[in-house]
Design an enzyme around this catalytic site. Sequence first.
Site, PDB file in Angstrom:
ATOM      1  N   GLY A 110       0.799  -1.214   0.000  1.00  0.00           N
ATOM      2  CA  GLY A 110       0.000   0.000   0.000  1.00  0.00           C
ATOM      3  C   GLY A 110       0.834   1.267   0.000  1.00  0.00           C
ATOM      4  O   GLY A 110       1.895   1.329   0.621  1.00  0.00           O
TER       5      GLY A 110
ATOM      6  N   SER B 265      -2.029  -3.479  -4.813  1.00  0.00           N
ATOM      7  CA  SER B 265      -2.655  -3.187  -3.528  1.00  0.00           C
ATOM      8  C   SER B 265      -3.955  -2.411  -3.691  1.00  0.00           C
ATOM      9  O   SER B 265      -4.037  -1.465  -4.491  1.00  0.00           O
ATOM     10  CB  SER B 265      -1.693  -2.378  -2.658  1.00  0.00           C
ATOM     11  OG  SER B 265      -2.332  -1.922  -1.486  1.00  0.00           O
TER      12      SER B 265
ATOM     13  N   GLN C 229      -5.340  -7.213  -5.109  1.00  0.00           N
ATOM     14  CA  GLN C 229      -5.599  -7.522  -3.702  1.00  0.00           C
ATOM     15  C   GLN C 229      -6.992  -7.019  -3.337  1.00  0.00           C
ATOM     16  O   GLN C 229      -7.414  -5.933  -3.755  1.00  0.00           O
ATOM     17  CB  GLN C 229      -4.570  -6.821  -2.819  1.00  0.00           C
ATOM     18  CG  GLN C 229      -4.805  -7.017  -1.323  1.00  0.00           C
ATOM     19  CD  GLN C 229      -4.090  -5.977  -0.490  1.00  0.00           C
ATOM     20  OE1 GLN C 229      -4.004  -4.805  -0.873  1.00  0.00           O
ATOM     21  NE2 GLN C 229      -3.569  -6.379   0.644  1.00  0.00           N
TER      22      GLN C 229
ATOM     23  N   THR D 278      -7.080 -10.821   1.099  1.00  0.00           N
ATOM     24  CA  THR D 278      -6.231 -10.759   2.290  1.00  0.00           C
ATOM     25  C   THR D 278      -7.057 -11.058   3.526  1.00  0.00           C
ATOM     26  O   THR D 278      -8.113 -10.455   3.742  1.00  0.00           O
ATOM     27  CB  THR D 278      -5.579  -9.377   2.399  1.00  0.00           C
ATOM     28  OG1 THR D 278      -4.693  -9.193   1.285  1.00  0.00           O
ATOM     29  CG2 THR D 278      -4.786  -9.244   3.682  1.00  0.00           C
TER      30      THR D 278
ATOM     31  N   LYS E 280      -4.739 -15.051   0.793  1.00  0.00           N
ATOM     32  CA  LYS E 280      -3.458 -14.540   1.304  1.00  0.00           C
ATOM     33  C   LYS E 280      -3.543 -14.335   2.813  1.00  0.00           C
ATOM     34  O   LYS E 280      -4.477 -13.698   3.304  1.00  0.00           O
ATOM     35  CB  LYS E 280      -3.114 -13.213   0.627  1.00  0.00           C
ATOM     36  CG  LYS E 280      -1.853 -12.531   1.148  1.00  0.00           C
ATOM     37  CD  LYS E 280      -1.630 -11.205   0.427  1.00  0.00           C
ATOM     38  CE  LYS E 280      -0.382 -10.491   0.917  1.00  0.00           C
ATOM     39  NZ  LYS E 280      -0.535  -9.993   2.315  1.00  0.00           N
TER      40      LYS E 280
ATOM     41  N   SER F 158       1.482 -16.029   4.439  1.00  0.00           N
ATOM     42  CA  SER F 158       1.876 -14.645   4.690  1.00  0.00           C
ATOM     43  C   SER F 158       1.473 -14.244   6.097  1.00  0.00           C
ATOM     44  O   SER F 158       0.437 -14.685   6.616  1.00  0.00           O
ATOM     45  CB  SER F 158       1.205 -13.708   3.681  1.00  0.00           C
ATOM     46  OG  SER F 158       1.493 -12.348   3.982  1.00  0.00           O
TER      47      SER F 158
ATOM     48  N   HIS G  97       1.711 -10.823   6.598  1.00  0.00           N
ATOM     49  CA  HIS G  97       1.666  -9.392   6.288  1.00  0.00           C
ATOM     50  C   HIS G  97       3.015  -8.732   6.557  1.00  0.00           C
ATOM     51  O   HIS G  97       3.093  -7.576   6.988  1.00  0.00           O
ATOM     52  CB  HIS G  97       0.563  -8.706   7.101  1.00  0.00           C
ATOM     53  CG  HIS G  97      -0.221  -7.689   6.315  1.00  0.00           C
ATOM     54  ND1 HIS G  97      -1.376  -7.998   5.621  1.00  0.00           N
ATOM     55  CD2 HIS G  97      -0.022  -6.370   6.100  1.00  0.00           C
ATOM     56  CE1 HIS G  97      -1.848  -6.914   5.042  1.00  0.00           C
ATOM     57  NE2 HIS G  97      -1.031  -5.902   5.307  1.00  0.00           N
TER      58      HIS G  97
ATOM     59  N   ARG H 273       3.718  -7.152   9.972  1.00  0.00           N
ATOM     60  CA  ARG H 273       3.167  -5.825  10.264  1.00  0.00           C
ATOM     61  C   ARG H 273       1.833  -5.886  11.007  1.00  0.00           C
ATOM     62  O   ARG H 273       1.283  -4.853  11.357  1.00  0.00           O
ATOM     63  CB  ARG H 273       2.995  -5.038   8.961  1.00  0.00           C
ATOM     64  CG  ARG H 273       4.306  -4.725   8.276  1.00  0.00           C
ATOM     65  CD  ARG H 273       4.103  -4.210   6.861  1.00  0.00           C
ATOM     66  NE  ARG H 273       3.436  -2.923   6.804  1.00  0.00           N
ATOM     67  CZ  ARG H 273       4.029  -1.744   7.030  1.00  0.00           C
ATOM     68  NH1 ARG H 273       5.305  -1.708   7.354  1.00  0.00           N
ATOM     69  NH2 ARG H 273       3.359  -0.624   6.921  1.00  0.00           N
TER      70      ARG H 273
ATOM     71  N   GLY I  57       7.896  -8.106  -0.882  1.00  0.00           N
ATOM     72  CA  GLY I  57       7.287  -6.805  -0.629  1.00  0.00           C
ATOM     73  C   GLY I  57       8.348  -5.745  -0.419  1.00  0.00           C
ATOM     74  O   GLY I  57       8.660  -4.960  -1.307  1.00  0.00           O
TER      75      GLY I  57
END
Length: 392
Positions: free
Chosen positions: A83, A110, A131, A159, A253, A275, A277, A280, A331
């Site tokens: 993002g 994103s 996404q 996601t 995801k 994943s 993320h 994060r 990423g």
Amino acid sequence: MAIQKGLITVMDYRAAAQRTLPRMLYDFVVGGALDEQTVYRNREGFGDWWLRGRSFRSSAHVSLRRELFGSTLSFPLMLAPTGASGLLWPFGEAETARAAAAKGVIMQVSAGSLQSMEDIAAASDADKWLQLFLYRDRGLTLEFLDRARVAGYRAICVTTDAPVHGRRDRDTRNGFSIDRKLTPATLIDVAWHYRWWLRMARAPRFAMQNFAGRSTGNMVDMASYIASVLDPDVTWDDFSWLREQWKGPLIVKGVLDPGDARQAVERGADAVQISNHGGRQLDGTLASIDALPAVVDAVDGHVPVLLDGGISRGTDIVKAVALGAHACVIGRAHLWGLAVAGARGVEAVLDILEQEMRNAMTIGGWKTLCELDRASVTRLPSTSLQGELHDG
């Protein structure tokens, strides 16, 4: 493709990006939730796995190509949805799309991009995935699906691990705001990184264009709006509803649990993407590489398994493929290239990873990706290795 002398690894590009970006922006990219244990483990977990190369295996002409949903990847790598990457370079999402096309990899776009999904789709002819989140307003979710169809997106990547935003201490301490407005607290930081400011000053006003018209044009207000429409009250039945709405490839995801992987397959997912993320969201959660073997066993070859998190070397990709990943997803790694030199920087990072992977395959005696299997790796926990080195 080397952009600057001395930039020969992904971590070199990270260091160059740190010199280029204001501190709060660099911290926004590099940082994770709470104590950042998962961020660290995502990367360091690859060090527990060691390659077992083979002797006298003809590997003069190594092939790294991989097929996925009718697309041909030049090597088993994709770009994760990141993002607001347009904060790092003007029109950063379009720059990334052009770099992905030039290198023959897929870009996952994103939902929180600064440019609209339509503009990013038009930036290159290469296949792209969008996404998607399951929003409180299912009408908004349907609108995104319709726009994706019209724009030509090949797949949807839903996601699952961001029902709310994770607590990121770096951003809180820095007072991070997705806006170009200068405050006394940021003036000194920007002064030290004036080249970034001058570069971005020529870009259009920051806005998350996929949500244009749903909030004020102010970037902070728009980010708050997006956070407010995320739906924490979703179940597998909601995923089944989404499966009915989208007839193309649908990827889940955020999978870490083998039971979730099996559920995804049973509910009609076309792939699962391991994943967390990028560390994060939930700190202390399982690293992607640590989750990989069990998830691969759970899906039992019914759908491809993608691994997202911690890739910084071509040998990381080799290890992941040996453990059953169909492809890996990066990423932060490509964002460092973007911050340094736009599309050319992203291409350079992809070149580095591809060349490192090809070199490892040639030396290890693996001519094709199909020759990589679990016999190609062995696990030696770092504590055990350190003890052996100390004793020696």
